[in-house]
Design a protein around this motif. Structure first.
Motif, PDB file in Angstrom:
ATOM      1  N   ALA A   1       6.140  -5.225  -1.936  1.00 39.58           N
ATOM      2  CA  ALA A   1       6.057  -4.709  -3.305  1.00 39.58           C
ATOM      3  C   ALA A   1       4.697  -4.073  -3.557  1.00 39.58           C
ATOM      4  N   MET A   2       3.626  -4.701  -3.070  1.00 40.84           N
ATOM      5  CA  MET A   2       2.279  -4.183  -3.282  1.00 40.84           C
ATOM      6  C   MET A   2       2.095  -2.828  -2.597  1.00 40.84           C
ATOM      7  N   GLU A   3       2.585  -2.722  -1.354  1.00 40.66           N
ATOM      8  CA  GLU A   3       2.454  -1.467  -0.603  1.00 40.66           C
ATOM      9  C   GLU A   3       3.238  -0.348  -1.283  1.00 40.66           C
ATOM     10  N   TRP A   4       4.428  -0.639  -1.745  1.00 42.13           N
ATOM     11  CA  TRP A   4       5.260   0.396  -2.363  1.00 42.13           C
ATOM     12  C   TRP A   4       4.746   0.782  -3.744  1.00 42.13           C
ATOM     13  N   ARG A   5       4.155  -0.172  -4.472  1.00 48.89           N
ATOM     14  CA  ARG A   5       3.538   0.179  -5.756  1.00 48.89           C
ATOM     15  C   ARG A   5       2.334   1.098  -5.523  1.00 48.89           C
TER      16      ARG A   5
ATOM     17  N   ASP B   1      -1.271   9.326   2.977  1.00 50.09           N
ATOM     18  CA  ASP B   1      -1.674   7.979   2.561  1.00 50.09           C
ATOM     19  C   ASP B   1      -0.479   7.216   1.995  1.00 50.09           C
ATOM     20  N   ALA B   2       0.289   7.896   1.132  1.00 51.34           N
ATOM     21  CA  ALA B   2       1.461   7.254   0.530  1.00 51.34           C
ATOM     22  C   ALA B   2       2.470   6.857   1.601  1.00 51.34           C
ATOM     23  N   ASN B   3       2.669   7.728   2.575  1.00 51.21           N
ATOM     24  CA  ASN B   3       3.638   7.441   3.633  1.00 51.21           C
ATOM     25  C   ASN B   3       3.215   6.227   4.458  1.00 51.21           C
ATOM     26  N   ASN B   4       1.913   6.089   4.682  1.00 49.55           N
ATOM     27  CA  ASN B   4       1.425   4.920   5.422  1.00 49.55           C
ATOM     28  C   ASN B   4       1.746   3.630   4.657  1.00 49.55           C
ATOM     29  N   HIS B   5       1.587   3.657   3.343  1.00 50.83           N
ATOM     30  CA  HIS B   5       1.910   2.476   2.531  1.00 50.83           C
ATOM     31  C   HIS B   5       3.418   2.222   2.505  1.00 50.83           C
ATOM     32  N   LEU B   6       4.208   3.284   2.437  1.00 54.80           N
ATOM     33  CA  LEU B   6       5.661   3.120   2.448  1.00 54.80           C
ATOM     34  C   LEU B   6       6.126   2.455   3.742  1.00 54.80           C
ATOM     35  N   LYS B   7       5.584   2.914   4.860  1.00 54.17           N
ATOM     36  CA  LYS B   7       5.999   2.385   6.160  1.00 54.17           C
ATOM     37  C   LYS B   7       5.472   0.969   6.378  1.00 54.17           C
ATOM     38  N   ALA B   8       4.277   0.694   5.867  1.00 55.20           N
ATOM     39  CA  ALA B   8       3.745  -0.665   5.976  1.00 55.20           C
ATOM     40  C   ALA B   8       4.611  -1.636   5.187  1.00 55.20           C
ATOM     41  N   GLY B   9       5.042  -1.229   4.002  1.00 53.57           N
ATOM     42  CA  GLY B   9       5.921  -2.077   3.202  1.00 53.57           C
ATOM     43  C   GLY B   9       7.261  -2.284   3.864  1.00 53.57           C
ATOM     44  N   LEU B  10       7.740  -1.264   4.554  1.00 56.05           N
ATOM     45  CA  LEU B  10       9.030  -1.364   5.243  1.00 56.05           C
ATOM     46  C   LEU B  10       8.955  -2.394   6.373  1.00 56.05           C
ATOM     47  N   LEU B  11       7.823  -2.456   7.054  1.00 52.16           N
ATOM     48  CA  LEU B  11       7.666  -3.399   8.167  1.00 52.16           C
ATOM     49  C   LEU B  11       7.736  -4.848   7.698  1.00 52.16           C
TER      50      LEU B  11
ATOM     51  N   SER C   1      13.084   2.286  -8.319  1.00 49.81           N
ATOM     52  CA  SER C   1      14.291   1.474  -8.174  1.00 49.81           C
ATOM     53  C   SER C   1      14.166   0.493  -7.012  1.00 49.81           C
ATOM     54  N   LEU C   2      13.623   0.962  -5.890  1.00 48.26           N
ATOM     55  CA  LEU C   2      13.488   0.099  -4.715  1.00 48.26           C
ATOM     56  C   LEU C   2      12.475  -1.010  -4.959  1.00 48.26           C
ATOM     57  N   VAL C   3      11.369  -0.687  -5.595  1.00 49.22           N
ATOM     58  CA  VAL C   3      10.369  -1.710  -5.911  1.00 49.22           C
ATOM     59  C   VAL C   3      10.950  -2.747  -6.865  1.00 49.22           C
ATOM     60  N   ALA C   4      11.759  -2.276  -7.829  1.00 47.76           N
ATOM     61  CA  ALA C   4      12.374  -3.195  -8.793  1.00 47.76           C
ATOM     62  C   ALA C   4      13.267  -4.205  -8.088  1.00 47.76           C
ATOM     63  N   HIS C   5      14.005  -3.768  -7.071  1.00 50.01           N
ATOM     64  CA  HIS C   5      14.857  -4.691  -6.312  1.00 50.01           C
ATOM     65  C   HIS C   5      14.024  -5.749  -5.592  1.00 50.01           C
ATOM     66  N   VAL C   6      12.900  -5.312  -5.001  1.00 49.63           N
ATOM     67  CA  VAL C   6      12.039  -6.260  -4.291  1.00 49.63           C
ATOM     68  C   VAL C   6      11.425  -7.259  -5.272  1.00 49.63           C
ATOM     69  N   GLU C   7      10.950  -6.760  -6.406  1.00 50.34           N
ATOM     70  CA  GLU C   7      10.316  -7.642  -7.381  1.00 50.34           C
ATOM     71  C   GLU C   7      11.325  -8.591  -8.026  1.00 50.34           C
TER      72      GLU C   7
END
Length: 421
Positions: free
Chosen positions: A387-391, A365-375, A148-154
């Motif tokens: 979007a790329m980080e969260w996907r 690993d997933a958490n690192n991508h989640l936090k990178a996308g948040l930044l 859902s969150l990725v869909a909002h960003v995209e």
């Protein structure tokens, strides 16, 4: 009893090929059967069961032959089954087929192995919880929220001409932090305990000669495994024994007394004692209350234990736990301290635990991508990066369940299974 399990589209035909009776098999009904060799001679008698797919463990047609279990008869029956076109299953192949046919997810498949490997009741209960799908469902819910969150960003990327209010990004960031990142952080916090429930932990007892290390090992294990003597230096080598603390499997290591010696054998024992202390998950430093010269540790200690408190002694430093190895006084307090050092939590609060290294590494690993996308979320020029980080995080979480291109993961997971599962 010996059981031969056959899975695949020709399973029922194989059963018909070895059975003396022409009666039609009723699904999920045990039927007394006589099984014949190629010449029509009796091999064995037992129960035949038929589970038609998809309502079977593997999702395919499954047949079970439950014979008397003698190795000679069982081998002959197995050879006859091979003659009729079957082959031996690869390690974990039955469970792998269950995953590939959508009967269970990959985390449940790993729980099958965990149920078999569980060394304590507590570990077994955690494995059963995951086998019933609780862990997989939790991961699936995180993935649903993330979708859902990725869909909002995209959607924002698809309509760049629209002005997006800052409040929109604030809400997305808040949801990501509270509904995905924090739950993943909470899961990761359980990994130390979860992995130790199945992999176990090592606890080493060190200290000067004759302070009671061997007595403590015997008391904790409930067996007289170590020689106890008033003569210093009785223990020359490392002695290990398995027991459990609050349901956590523990390998307890008794070591040679730490002191200077001209004895070559004792010197080697002291060297091994230092090595054991260095490699242990938890080190207990043990001292003798009646001998203040034993109170200063020569190695790093996680737990300081003062034994022989029934003897006359001076003021004991506050950081020591008190123990009388003869009577058991203070033993339960020591057990509680060890459990705490091993990452134990209240059973009432246990819930789901991360019990496998594979899951922990993926979640990190997933958490690192989640936090990178948040930044990068607050910068409209970097929304594509978010979007790329969260996907990527979504794909990683999916690999826990066996979603996506995970053939290499399946190969690795099921290589650790035993034959027949």
């Amino acid at each position: 009893m010996g059981v031969i399990r056959i899975s695949g589209p020709r399973a029922l035909r194989v059963l018909e090929g070895i059975s003396a009776s022409n009666r039609e098999m009723q699904p999920r009904v045990a039927q007394l059967s006589s099984w014949l060799d190629e010449a029509g001679d009796l091999l064995d008698q037992g129960l035949s069961l038929y589970f038609p797919g998809p309502n079977s463990y593997t999702g395919e047609d499954v047949v079970e032959l439950q014979g008397h279990g003698g190795p000679v008869l069982l081998r002959a029956l197995l050879d006859r089954v091979f003659q009729l076109g079957c082959r031996a299953a690869e390690p974990g192949e039955f469970t792998r087929r269950a995953v590939e046919n959508g009967k269970i997810d990959l985390s449940q498949a790993e729980a099958v192995a965990a149920c078999i490997d569980a060394a304590t009741v507590r570990a077994g209960k955690q494995a059963q919880r995951q086998l019933q799908g609780a862990f997989g469902q939790y991961i699936d819910e995180l993935m649903h929220t993330l979708t859902s969150l990725v869909a909002h960003v995209e959607a924002s990327l698809d309509f760049p001409e629209e002005e997006i209010p800052a409040l929109f990004f604030d809400q997305l960031a808040s949801r990501m932090q509270n509904e995905v990142i924090q739950p993943v952080d909470n899961l990761l916090a359980t990994a130390q305990l979860g992995e130790r429930l199945f992999d176990g932990a090592t606890v080493a007892i060190v200290g000067a000669p004759n302070v009671g290390k061997s007595s403590l090992l015997n008391m904790l294990s409930g067996r007289d495994r170590a020689i106890v003597s008033d003569i210093p230096g009785t223990t020359r080598d490392v002695l290990e024994i398995d027991f459990e603390v609050h349901g956590i499997p523990v390998r307890l290591v008794d070591t040679a007394g730490l002191r200077q010696s001209d004895d070559v054998i004792e010197q080697e024992g002291v060297r091994r004692a230092h090595q054991a202390a260095h490699q242990a998950d938890v080190t207990i430093f043990m001292a003798d209350a009646s001998r203040s010269d034993t109170w200063t540790p020569s190695v790093h200690a996680d737990v300081s234990l003062m034994n022989k408190i029934d003897l006359e002694h001076g003021d004991i430093p506050e950081h020591f736990l008190s123990l009388c190895a003869k009577t058991g006084q203070g033993l339960e307090l020591l057990r509680d301290r060890l459990a705490s050092q091993l990452g134990d939590i209240n059973l009432a609060d246990e819930g789901l635990l991360v019990t496998r290294e594979r899951h922990r590494v993926i979640l990190l690993d997933a958490n690192n991508h989640l936090k990178a996308g948040l930044l990068s979320l607050g910068d409209e020029d970097k929304l594509e990066l978010t979007a790329m980080e969260w996907r990527r995080a979504w794909a990683l979480l999916g690999s826990i369940l066996g979603i996506g291109d995970v053939e290499h993961i399946l190969d690795h997971v099921f290589s650790e299974f035993c034959i027949g599962k």
